[in-house]
Design a protein around this motif. Structure first.
Motif, PDB file in Angstrom:
ATOM      1  N   ASP A  73      30.838  42.071  39.498  1.00 35.30           N
ATOM      2  CA  ASP A  73      30.580  40.684  39.142  1.00 35.30           C
ATOM      3  C   ASP A  73      31.814  39.836  39.430  1.00 35.30           C
ATOM      4  O   ASP A  73      32.900  40.350  39.710  1.00 35.30           O
ATOM      5  CB  ASP A  73      30.182  40.565  37.666  1.00 35.30           C
ATOM      6  CG  ASP A  73      29.155  39.478  37.430  1.00 35.30           C
ATOM      7  OD1 ASP A  73      29.304  38.387  38.015  1.00 35.30           O
ATOM      8  OD2 ASP A  73      28.210  39.721  36.655  1.00 35.30           O
ATOM      9  N   SER A  74      31.621  38.540  39.296  1.00 40.25           N
ATOM     10  CA  SER A  74      32.688  37.580  39.582  1.00 40.25           C
ATOM     11  C   SER A  74      33.820  37.677  38.555  1.00 40.25           C
ATOM     12  O   SER A  74      33.569  37.935  37.367  1.00 40.25           O
ATOM     13  CB  SER A  74      32.109  36.166  39.569  1.00 40.25           C
ATOM     14  OG  SER A  74      33.132  35.196  39.498  1.00 40.25           O
ATOM     15  N   PRO A  75      35.059  37.463  38.963  1.00 39.94           N
ATOM     16  CA  PRO A  75      36.161  37.371  37.992  1.00 39.94           C
ATOM     17  C   PRO A  75      35.909  36.327  36.915  1.00 39.94           C
ATOM     18  O   PRO A  75      36.428  36.431  35.796  1.00 39.94           O
ATOM     19  CB  PRO A  75      37.367  37.007  38.859  1.00 39.94           C
ATOM     20  CG  PRO A  75      37.033  37.551  40.208  1.00 39.94           C
ATOM     21  CD  PRO A  75      35.544  37.378  40.347  1.00 39.94           C
ATOM     22  N   ALA A  76      35.085  35.309  37.256  1.00 42.22           N
ATOM     23  CA  ALA A  76      34.772  34.277  36.270  1.00 42.22           C
ATOM     24  C   ALA A  76      34.025  34.849  35.070  1.00 42.22           C
ATOM     25  O   ALA A  76      34.151  34.349  33.946  1.00 42.22           O
ATOM     26  CB  ALA A  76      33.940  33.169  36.914  1.00 42.22           C
TER      27      ALA A  76
END
Length: 381
Positions: free
Chosen positions: A156-159
């Protein structure tokens, strides 16, 4: 000695399954066999239990436990052991009431006077967590638990990591201790990153960092973090827990007294955990009978640390919350982050039987939501 004359089950909102046993002399005991999303299967399993135990001496709890568990040829798993859990709790309740003492007295007597508790905040998709934590403080809690993430992709995204850490920081700023539940939603590549990012905020524990069918990967993560790892709601016996103890994979065992064989088996799991210096914190997002059984074990268990309570949890309803079917709700009052040892006979709760029977006229059919990612594939709930 009194013999078992009847076993009844009641599917009541929001998602619980209560079990009532009665002896041939009219004595009654209550237990809880709730298995979220699979309650009808447990009702079916209880049919086989009736055939085996009606007419047996009700006080022979261990003999009945062994008979139900071992002599059906197929054993273990969530359905069969949830059925046995509800029966086991009810038999302990029955015996405690017959002797006029709480179940904890029958387990050797209490080793504490009160038990620390925590409550849920944030729901399945965590939001407004700081406000929810402040509200729990006002209710008397000083510890909470929340889902660490929503559904998460394998990579998944670092966000997504940043958002999870930000939510944890917001709750920590309210002054409560925070347990983080990964809920088995997270796979190893993201779990390692999340754990590392959360370490500076010192959560009370991290629960189900991976699904329990990944013991080797959990052991690997345990070697990489200083955070206490908790697990156990999807383990159903001492045999299921053994590999996690032997590999030093977990710090806190979380058997569910409505899934893991009831009071009898969780007492054994707790003693086994103690030999590996592992704490006990029973899983219980369920109803009042399951919670009372947890408190009876906690009162007599040296390595108990904290108890989950479902008061106002997002699964409940306004007209079907933790205290809805309880005639003595003060027994579960939260004061200073703790609940006093339940001193009434049996499980220590008085059940409003008329309300239970009325609610069971419309049996619930609770199911967890189905989540899909942006590519259309299934996500862990």
């Amino acid at each position: 000695m009194p013999k078992l004359a009847s076993i009844e089950s009641f599917l009541v909102p929001p998602r619980w399954l209560f079990v009532r046993v009665e002896t041939d002399d009219g004595a009654v005991g209550w237990g809880e066999a709730s298995l979220e999303g699979h309650a009808e299967a447990v009702v079916g399993a209880l049919e086989a239990v009736r055939d085996r135990v009606i007419g047996l001496e009700a006080g022979r709890i261990e003999d009945i436990w062994q008979l139900v568990h071992r002599l059906g040829f197929y054993r273990g798993g969530p359905v069969l052991l949830s059925a046995l859990s509800g029966l086991d709790q009810a038999l302990w309740d029955l015996k405690g009431k017959a002797l006029g003492v709480p179940v904890s007295d029958l387990l050797g007597g209490r080793v504490r006077d009160r038990m620390r508790v925590y409550a849920w905040i944030g729901g399945d998709r965590p939001g407004d967590v700081a406000e929810a934590a402040a509200a729990r403080l006002d209710q008397g809690f000083d510890a909470v638990k929340m889902n660490g993430t929503e559904d998460m992709e394998w990579l998944d995204s670092p966000a997504a990591i940043d958002a999870a850490v930000e939510r944890l920081a917001l709750v920590r700023d309210t002054g409560v201790d925070v347990g983080i539940d990964f809920h088995g939603r997270v796979h190893k590549p993201m779990a390692r990153q999340l754990i590392k990012a959360m370490e500076p905020l010192n959560p009370l524990f991290v629960e189900e960092v991976l699904l329990s069918e990944q013991p080797a990967a959990i052991a690997q993560i345990a070697q990489q973090t200083s955070l206490p790892l908790a697990l156990g709601e999807r383990l159903y016996s001492r045999w299921d827990f053994r590999p996690f103890f032997e590999t030093a994979s977990i710090d806190i065992a979380q058997p569910d007294l409505s899934h893991a064989g009831g009071i009898s088996e969780v007492r054994r799991i707790a003693a086994m955990a103690e030999t590996y210096d592992v704490a006990l914190a029973p899983h219980c997002p369920l109803g009042p009978l399951a919670l009372a059984a947890c408190f009876q074990v906690a009162a007599a268990t040296p390595n108990f640390v904290i108890q989950e309570m479902s008061l106002g949890i997002h699964y409940n309803q306004a007209d079907a919350d933790l205290l809805t079917y309880v005639a003595n709700p003060d027994a579960l009052a939260v004061k200073g982050g703790m609940v006093d040892v339940l001193e009434g006979p049996g499980l220590g709760l008085e059940i409003d039987e008329a309300r239970v029977r009325d609610a069971a006229r419309t049996p619930h059919r609770w199911r967890n939501p189905v989540w899909r990612g942006r590519d259309g594939s299934l996500r862990e709930w």
